[in-house]
Design a protein around this motif. Structure first.
Motif, PDB file in Angstrom:
ATOM      1  N   ARG A 523       0.796  -1.232   0.000  1.00 17.30           N
ATOM      2  CA  ARG A 523       0.000   0.000   0.000  1.00 17.30           C
ATOM      3  C   ARG A 523       0.830   1.285   0.000  1.00 17.30           C
ATOM      4  O   ARG A 523       0.261   2.365  -0.012  1.00 17.30           O
ATOM      5  CB  ARG A 523      -0.977   0.043   1.182  1.00 17.30           C
ATOM      6  N   ASP A 524       2.157   1.198   0.064  1.00 11.28           N
ATOM      7  CA  ASP A 524       2.952   2.437   0.017  1.00 11.28           C
ATOM      8  C   ASP A 524       4.236   2.212  -0.777  1.00 11.28           C
ATOM      9  O   ASP A 524       5.328   2.600  -0.360  1.00 11.28           O
ATOM     10  CB  ASP A 524       3.269   2.919   1.434  1.00 11.28           C
ATOM     11  N   ILE A 525       4.107   1.556  -1.939  1.00  6.95           N
ATOM     12  CA  ILE A 525       5.280   1.343  -2.801  1.00  6.95           C
ATOM     13  C   ILE A 525       5.572   2.639  -3.538  1.00  6.95           C
ATOM     14  O   ILE A 525       4.725   3.168  -4.255  1.00  6.95           O
ATOM     15  CB  ILE A 525       5.003   0.212  -3.804  1.00  6.95           C
ATOM     16  N   LYS A 526       6.776   3.150  -3.340  1.00  7.29           N
ATOM     17  CA  LYS A 526       7.208   4.380  -4.002  1.00  7.29           C
ATOM     18  C   LYS A 526       8.733   4.390  -4.036  1.00  7.29           C
ATOM     19  O   LYS A 526       9.385   3.647  -3.287  1.00  7.29           O
ATOM     20  CB  LYS A 526       6.688   5.605  -3.262  1.00  7.29           C
ATOM     21  N   PRO A 527       9.367   5.200  -4.889  1.00  5.95           N
ATOM     22  CA  PRO A 527      10.840   5.193  -5.002  1.00  5.95           C
ATOM     23  C   PRO A 527      11.553   5.466  -3.688  1.00  5.95           C
ATOM     24  O   PRO A 527      12.628   4.925  -3.440  1.00  5.95           O
ATOM     25  CB  PRO A 527      11.118   6.293  -6.032  1.00  5.95           C
ATOM     26  N   ALA A 528      10.956   6.298  -2.814  1.00  7.96           N
ATOM     27  CA  ALA A 528      11.613   6.609  -1.548  1.00  7.96           C
ATOM     28  C   ALA A 528      11.642   5.419  -0.610  1.00  7.96           C
ATOM     29  O   ALA A 528      12.457   5.375   0.324  1.00  7.96           O
ATOM     30  CB  ALA A 528      10.916   7.789  -0.868  1.00  7.96           C
ATOM     31  N   ASN A 529      10.773   4.421  -0.803  1.00  8.39           N
ATOM     32  CA  ASN A 529      10.718   3.233   0.043  1.00  8.39           C
ATOM     33  C   ASN A 529      11.453   2.045  -0.573  1.00  8.39           C
ATOM     34  O   ASN A 529      11.311   0.925  -0.101  1.00  8.39           O
ATOM     35  CB  ASN A 529       9.260   2.835   0.309  1.00  8.39           C
ATOM     36  N   ILE A 530      12.227   2.297  -1.604  1.00 12.09           N
ATOM     37  CA  ILE A 530      12.982   1.227  -2.268  1.00 12.09           C
ATOM     38  C   ILE A 530      14.446   1.658  -2.325  1.00 12.09           C
ATOM     39  O   ILE A 530      14.763   2.713  -2.869  1.00 12.09           O
ATOM     40  CB  ILE A 530      12.448   0.960  -3.686  1.00 12.09           C
ATOM     41  N   LEU A 531      15.310   0.850  -1.731  1.00 13.14           N
ATOM     42  CA  LEU A 531      16.736   1.166  -1.669  1.00 13.14           C
ATOM     43  C   LEU A 531      17.510   0.370  -2.707  1.00 13.14           C
ATOM     44  O   LEU A 531      17.166  -0.777  -3.016  1.00 13.14           O
ATOM     45  CB  LEU A 531      17.289   0.868  -0.273  1.00 13.14           C
ATOM     46  N   LEU A 532      18.566   0.996  -3.212  1.00 11.26           N
ATOM     47  CA  LEU A 532      19.441   0.379  -4.222  1.00 11.26           C
ATOM     48  C   LEU A 532      20.860   0.393  -3.680  1.00 11.26           C
ATOM     49  O   LEU A 532      21.338   1.424  -3.205  1.00 11.26           O
ATOM     50  CB  LEU A 532      19.362   1.172  -5.531  1.00 11.26           C
ATOM     51  N   SER A 533      21.542  -0.748  -3.728  1.00 11.46           N
ATOM     52  CA  SER A 533      22.882  -0.812  -3.141  1.00 11.46           C
ATOM     53  C   SER A 533      23.775  -1.738  -3.944  1.00 11.46           C
ATOM     54  O   SER A 533      23.323  -2.478  -4.818  1.00 11.46           O
ATOM     55  CB  SER A 533      22.800  -1.313  -1.684  1.00 11.46           C
ATOM     56  N   ALA A 534      25.066  -1.657  -3.636  1.00 10.06           N
ATOM     57  CA  ALA A 534      26.048  -2.607  -4.161  1.00 10.06           C
ATOM     58  C   ALA A 534      26.518  -3.405  -2.961  1.00 10.06           C
ATOM     59  O   ALA A 534      27.506  -3.081  -2.311  1.00 10.06           O
ATOM     60  CB  ALA A 534      27.203  -1.881  -4.836  1.00 10.06           C
ATOM     61  N   LYS A 535      25.797  -4.446  -2.624  1.00 11.48           N
ATOM     62  CA  LYS A 535      26.007  -5.185  -1.388  1.00 11.48           C
ATOM     63  C   LYS A 535      26.672  -6.520  -1.659  1.00 11.48           C
ATOM     64  O   LYS A 535      26.179  -7.308  -2.460  1.00 11.48           O
ATOM     65  CB  LYS A 535      24.667  -5.404  -0.683  1.00 11.48           C
ATOM     66  N   SER A 536      27.814  -6.759  -0.944  1.00 10.90           N
ATOM     67  CA  SER A 536      28.506  -8.050  -1.020  1.00 10.90           C
ATOM     68  C   SER A 536      28.765  -8.470  -2.461  1.00 10.90           C
ATOM     69  O   SER A 536      28.457  -9.579  -2.887  1.00 10.90           O
ATOM     70  CB  SER A 536      27.700  -9.136  -0.295  1.00 10.90           C
ATOM     71  N   ASN A 537      29.275  -7.506  -3.244  1.00 18.44           N
ATOM     72  CA  ASN A 537      29.600  -7.745  -4.652  1.00 18.44           C
ATOM     73  C   ASN A 537      28.369  -8.071  -5.509  1.00 18.44           C
ATOM     74  O   ASN A 537      28.497  -8.603  -6.611  1.00 18.44           O
ATOM     75  CB  ASN A 537      30.629  -8.871  -4.788  1.00 18.44           C
ATOM     76  N   THR A 538      27.175  -7.772  -4.968  1.00 21.08           N
ATOM     77  CA  THR A 538      25.951  -7.906  -5.750  1.00 21.08           C
ATOM     78  C   THR A 538      25.468  -6.503  -6.056  1.00 21.08           C
ATOM     79  O   THR A 538      24.893  -5.832  -5.207  1.00 21.08           O
ATOM     80  CB  THR A 538      24.877  -8.682  -4.965  1.00 21.08           C
ATOM     81  N   TYR A 539      25.744  -6.042  -7.255  1.00 16.93           N
ATOM     82  CA  TYR A 539      25.467  -4.664  -7.611  1.00 16.93           C
ATOM     83  C   TYR A 539      24.011  -4.507  -8.068  1.00 16.93           C
ATOM     84  O   TYR A 539      23.390  -5.439  -8.570  1.00 16.93           O
ATOM     85  CB  TYR A 539      26.419  -4.188  -8.692  1.00 16.93           C
TER      86      TYR A 539
END
Length: 716
Positions: A523-539
């Protein structure tokens, strides 16, 4: 007080320096002895090799015949015959020159008669010369043993400066053997042995005889003319040995004048004197060598070879670290002097600083066993801090509900969020670690239990009877993601490629699909609630978070859900809310999440939101009246038609016109031709080049939130 402080510091510094100095000398001594022992072993191995080869040659029939029949051969004429063989050279000598091996350790070979006259050799110039053996060498050979003949610098022969390893050639006579000649190898110690023992700019290993004459090459050839008073003859000059004698002057560094006595009249250097007397030892205190320079060294006398061997290094090089240490201590002492002068002032300042540190420590916020280090963001459903566990020292994100945010409904929603989210395990969904309640943010009294399972209410378990209205601070702990939100990605890097947009949407679908299968809608999917990372060599790894408005589909009689979501209220964020949710919040369902995912994809693809408006009401009206324009029209350039159709289908005004499920949406995305064109190589290139190049000149935080970014609650 400052003077006392300096005295207290100076005493241990002097002691430490003494210990370091002594340890350095011991290390230097061991190093010198190690190098010396290694060179002794190499020298003996080479001499043994030459002796074994000489013993084999002594049994050669051609050698035996030549010795029995031969006499001292005169030096042959210099004119060669037609066949290329010098006139007057017997055939046996030519045959020997063809049979004798070429050894890298030797410069040639000789065969002598019993009187030491060379009757055969590798070089014509040696024929007829006398081998420079001593009476002791002759006695050794006559006894049937091999001998090492040291160089004789008194003659002008071609073998001047050469060392011989000879084996006796024996002939049986009655009941004993008689030496009828000798055969062996010629070695130039200034050539092969010098290279074998090693010589460099600062240290060298040398060989010398009992007269203190240096047999190997000196590493100071360019200085030898300045170190000799008695000059050699022209014939002797190439072979003239360096004498290990104390110079009548110190080297050019000291400036002492040269006297007129000859080098041979001066005493041996300390090292040579002790070695020739049969001593084996070392000296790290320092002594003067034949140049007059202070050196340290280790030495040994080898009586079987009648040769001394030594390894020396300039004292200035050996103890360079000690000299640096002296300068360091001097500098430290000077610094301490200034420190002592300012000690009284520092005492006053330190008290003020201590008070400031105490004040700062009081300002550090704690929640149970967690220390809050940084505020990451704040909203209507609480603030999010970056923190660390006091013992695990792991970075975490802590969501906190306190103060004016506390109400029965907000507390219930907060607990609901952590309970429902903690049951999700998808790799693209944020992980929950802990939940607890504290009296305040200083952590004076905490009911947090790091061993409790996520979603457990430890505050209630510590009280036999729950209070009428719970006070304090409620929080839960989740994994910390070091990256950026999709909103930041859009704000600072603009529209994303269709290939990358598909890659990110597929991960979002994976997370929401698990929630839908569990009977939950976000019910609150939006770009601010979705994080993007390069974690543990998984970009380009997605994490969906903030399930604060989550709703359970399978509980029609859920009183809490009905209280949180009324038909006359709006719950969500404009631009990412489905039209039916805007009309009636109780109608929120999986199709609403599909609309939100489509709106996120639209923003990623175009770098802009689906609609533009002056107010939340204006935006909501536009969403109710008409669908957004196509992404390629909004962006102003062509885009893949298949991807546009999927996004526009998700943004349909009627729920039944959208994909039937998240699974169907995911399948449609995976079937696009562009779905396989974004891979880890592309992700790595973006993070290591684009992101790293821009992170220093662009802020990490996203732009200031607008009315379109803030969630709506309770708007009637």
């Amino acid at each position: 007080m400052a003077l006392g402080f300096l005295l207290v510091m100076l005493a241990p510094m002097i002691w430490v320096f003494g210990q370091v100095n002594e340890s350095s000398k011991q290390l230097c001594q061991r190093a010198l002895q190690t190098v010396l022992e290694g060179n002794v072993a190499r020298l003996r191995l080479n001499v043994l090799t030459l002796k074994q080869e000489a013993a084999q040659l002594a049994k050669n029939p051609t050698v035996l015949r030549l010795v029995r029949e031969g006499t001292a051969q005169p030096k042959p004429a210099t004119t060669d015959s037609a066949d290329g063989v010098p006139d007057g050279v017997p055939d046996d000598i030519q045959k020997l020159r063809e049979l004798f091996p070429n050894l890298p350790e030797a410069n040639g070979w000789v065969v002598t008669n019993p009187d030491g006259i060379i009757i055969a050799a590798d070089s014509d110039s040696r024929l007829g010369e006398r081998c420079p053996w001593t009476p002791l060498n002759r006695s050794t050979l006559q006894s049937g043993k091999q001998a090492v003949v040291l160089p004789d610098y008194a003659s002008d022969s071609s073998s001047l400066g050469c060392l011989f390893t000879l084996a006796p050639i024996l002939s049986a006579k009655e009941r004993h053997f008689e030496m009828i000649g000798s055969v062996g190898w010629v070695v130039d110690p200034r050539d092969y042995l010098s290279d074998l023992l090693g010589t460099n700019r600062t240290d060298a290993t040398c060989l010398f005889d009992r007269y203190g004459r240096l047999l190997t090459r000196s590493r100071f050839e360019d200085q030898l003319s300045n170190l000799r008073v008695d000059q050699p003859t022209e014939a002797q000059r190439p072979w003239y040995p360096t004498l290990l004698r104390q110079p009548g002057f110190v080297s050019r560094e000291s400036g002492t004048k040269l006297n007129t006595e000859t080098l041979a009249d001066r005493p041996l250097t300390k090292m040579a004197d002790r070695a020739i007397r049969g001593s084996a030892g070392s000296n790290t205190q320092g002594y003067r060598d034949y140049r007059g320079v202070t050196v340290v060294g280790a030495w040994r006398w080898m009586p079987d070879l009648r040769i001394g061997i030594a390894t020396e290094i300039d004292s200035s090089e050996a103890f360079r670290s000690i000299n640096l240490m002296k300068w360091l201590i001097a500098g430290t002492f000077g610094a301490l002097t200034f420190a002592g002068i300012g000690l009284a002032t520092l005492a006053v300042l330190s008290e003020r600083l201590r008070q400031r540190l105490n004040d700062r420590d009081e300002d550090v916020r704690h929640l149970g066993q967690y220390e809050l280090t940084e505020l990451l963001g704040a909203g209507g459903m609480g603030a999010v801090y970056r923190g660390k566990h006091q013992f695990l020292r792991r970075d975490v994100a802590i969501k906190v509900l306190e103060g004016e945010q506390l109400s029965r409904q907000s507390i219930a929603r907060f607990r609901r969020e952590v309970q429902l989210t903690s049951n999700l395990r998808h790799p693209n969904t944020i992980a929950i670690y802990d939940y607890g309640q504290a009296e305040n943010l200083s952590g004076a009294k905490s009911s947090s239990n790091s061993d409790s399972k996520p979603g457990s209410d430890t505050a209630s378990s510590n009280n036999k009877k729950p209070p009428q209205f719970e006070q304090g601070v409620f929080y839960y702990v989740m994994e910390y993601i070091d990256g950026i939100s999709l909103q930041q990605l859009i704000d600072f890097y603009g529209p994303q490629s269709p290939e990358r947009t598909i890659h990110l949407l597929r991960q979002i679908c994976g997370s929401i699909a698990e929630a839908h299968e569990a009977g939950l809608i976000h019910r609150d999917i939006k770009p601010a609630n979705i994080l993007l990372s390069a974690k543990s060599n998984t970009y380009d790894h997605i994490k969906v978070l903030d399930f604060g408005l989550v709703k359970e589909l399978n509980k029609a009689d859920d009183t809490l859900a009905m209280t949180m979501t009324r038909s006359d209220s709006m719950t969500g964020t404009p631009l990412y809310m489905a039209p039916e949710t805007i009309r009636d919040a109780t109608q929120a369902g999986p199709a609403g999440d599909l609309y939100s995912i489509g709106a996120v994809g639209y923003s990623l693809l175009t770098g802009k939101s689906t609609y533009e408006g002056e107010s939340a009401i204006d935006l909501c009206l536009k969403q109710l009246e008409r669908p957004p324009v196509s992404p390629e029209i909004r962006l102003g350039r062509s885009l893949p038609q298949g991807l546009q159709e999927i996004i526009m289908k998700c943004l349909s005004l009627r729920p039944e016109d959208r994909p039937a499920s998240i699974g169907q949406l995911l399948k449609s995305l995976e079937s696009l031709p562009e779905a396989s064109e974004w891979n880890q190589t592309d992700s790595i290139d973006w993070w290591e080049n684009v992101f790293e190049a821009n992170r220093q000149k662009t802020p990490v935080e996203t732009k200031a939130g607008t009315v379109a970014d803030r969630p709506l609650e309770g708007i009637s």
